[in-house]
Design an enzyme around this catalytic site. Structure first.
Site, short mmCIF file in Angstrom:
data_model
loop_
_atom_site.label_atom_id
_atom_site.label_comp_id
_atom_site.label_asym_id
_atom_site.label_seq_id
_atom_site.Cartn_x
_atom_site.Cartn_y
_atom_site.Cartn_z
N LEU A 120 0.83 -1.21 0.00
CA LEU A 120 0.00 0.00 0.00
C LEU A 120 0.87 1.25 0.00
CD1 LEU A 120 -2.68 -1.32 2.49
CD2 LEU A 120 -3.00 -0.89 0.04
N ASP A 167 3.90 5.03 -7.37
CA ASP A 167 3.56 5.17 -5.95
C ASP A 167 3.83 6.59 -5.44
OD1 ASP A 167 3.28 2.47 -6.36
OD2 ASP A 167 5.15 1.93 -5.37
C1 GLA Z 1 5.09 -1.25 -7.38
C2 GLA Z 1 6.06 -0.22 -7.97
C3 GLA Z 1 5.33 0.70 -8.95
C4 GLA Z 1 4.54 -0.08 -9.98
C5 GLA Z 1 3.70 -1.17 -9.32
C6 GLA Z 1 3.05 -2.09 -10.31
O1 GLA Z 1 4.12 -0.62 -6.59
O2 GLA Z 1 6.64 0.53 -6.94
O3 GLA Z 1 6.27 1.55 -9.57
O4 GLA Z 1 5.38 -0.62 -10.98
O5 GLA Z 1 4.46 -1.97 -8.42
O6 GLA Z 1 2.10 -1.40 -11.06
#
Ligand code: GLA
Length: 379
Positions: A120, A167
């Site tokens: 998360l 993220d």
């Molecule tokens: C993780 C990575 C993101 C993205 C997601 C998959 O959260 O930190 O950059 O690649 O996986 O969508």
């Protein structure tokens, strides 16, 4: 001020014996759709969740730079390479310092409520809160996109996982009551309405608590990324963002099977993200939900990042009338989300607890989130 921000302020005062100069906080995120598209220059549609990390900062120019975590009751020096939670804020401070061409000296106290090690983005929340706080404390005048890139670099350098911008961008730029359609190549974004309350829907997240063991998740993640790069090269595009289904014939041989599957997920996922944003704008939540189920199938069969636990939850969500459900985040364990009629939430949770126990899976944890505000300064 939010409770979590007050907690960070109190921790600062208790620890350092004076008032902080300012407080910033930043949320975790869930991604509604658009997985592993970010490092392929594609599209994603996350929203911020109503769980945050707050940081109180002050004592600019301090010769005793310090990072204190209220959650762990642990104080670390600002510049010692000590590992653990302090790597994230230290990394951000180092990168923003390079930018400012001088070391940023300060003291900071953190308090967090984003579940950790669940997918998360608790690490993006601590990075983003730190970046926004330092930008303001040292009057760096960096835009939020710039801060997101600095946080991404800090994450990549601390973990050795070549993660994309999703993220940190979501934590810094999402807005309350909306999802954010991000173009991960141009780094432009546009809010998309997500009024769950009006639609009588809840956003339920099931943390399967399958250890996304850093090394294995990291290796799986970096492997997927490398396969996408090989696919792009064989097709003759810089990023899979520019590939289309017609290009798949260049990946038709047996030796390209892995690249074909990975590319097929990315190309179809980008189309689903755009269609999902369009459906949400048109208020067609049913269509948005179908696209989420299709996204899950693509991650399960083509990108191969799902687990039995995640698949079980998604199937159960469908049985309980969820309009959409899918794994969210990097995969290889972690969380799945479902958009469920509010009256069905309890039934789904109970059924999942029963089914997980029967299957001898670890007991899952559930959350209900609301699309919340991105990073903010307060006080
Ligand atoms: C993780 C990575 C993101 C993205 C997601 C998959 O959260 O930190 O950059 O690649 O996986 O969508």
């Amino acid at each position: 001020m939010r409770e979590i921000e007050e907690r960070a302020a109190r921790a600062y005062q208790r620890r350092f014996g004076e008032q902080p100069e300012l407080i910033a906080s930043a949320p975790g995120r869930v991604n509604l759709i658009g997985e592993h598209t970010d490092y392929n220059g594609g599209f994603a549609l996350p929203c911020a969740v109503d769980r945050r990390v707050a940081v109180a900062v002050g004592d600019k120019g301090s010769d005793e730079g310090s990072l204190y975590s209220d959650d762990f009751d642990d104080e670390r020096s600002l510049w010692d390479e000590e590992g653990g939670w302090s790597e994230y804020p230290r990394g951000v401070a180092r990168i923003l310092g390079e930018n400012a061409e001088h070391n940023l000296e300060f003291r900071a106290a953190f308090a967090g409520e984003v579940p950790r090690a669940s997918g998360l983005s608790s690490s993006a929340a601590i990075e983003s809160a730190t970046a926004l706080a330092l930008d303001s404390l040292f009057e760096l005048g960096l835009g939020r996109t710039h801060l997101a890139l600095a946080c991404q670099r800090a994450e990549n350098e601390s973990l050795g996982v070549q993660s994309g911008i999703l993220d940190q961008y979501a934590s810094l730029l999402c807005g309350e009551g909306t999802a954010l359609l991000i173009d991960c190549r141009s780094l432009e974004a546009e809010p998309v309405p997500l009024d769950l309350e009006a639609a009588g829907l809840s956003l339920v997240v099931c943390d399967t608590r399958v250890e996304r063991g850093l090394a294995s998740a990291g290796t799986g993640y970096n492997d997927r990324r490398a396969a996408c790069e090989r696919a792009a090269e064989k097709i003759g595009v810089e990023l899979l963002r520019d590939a289309s289904e017609e290009d798949f014939e260049r990946l038709s041989g047996e030796e390209s099977e892995e690249e074909l599957k990975r590319a097929r997920h990315i190309v179809t996922e980008n189309a689903r993200v755009l269609a999902c944003a369009e459906a949400l704008r048109a208020g067609d939540l049913g269509r948005a939900g179908e696209l989420m189920y299709a996204s899950h199938a693509s991650m399960r069969d083509d990108y191969e990042i799902s687990t039995r636990e995640l698949d079980t939850f998604v199937d159960l969500a469908r049985e309980h009338g969820a309009i959409g459900a899918r794994l969210t985040g990097a995969g290889f364990g972690g969380c799945a989300l479902a958009l469920v009629r509010s009256g069905e939430v309890r039934g789904l949770r109970e059924a999942a607890l029963r089914r997980f126990a029967q299957s001898c899976f670890v007991e899952p944890v559930f959350y209900e989130f609301w699309p919340a505000a991105g990073a903010e300064i307060s006080g």
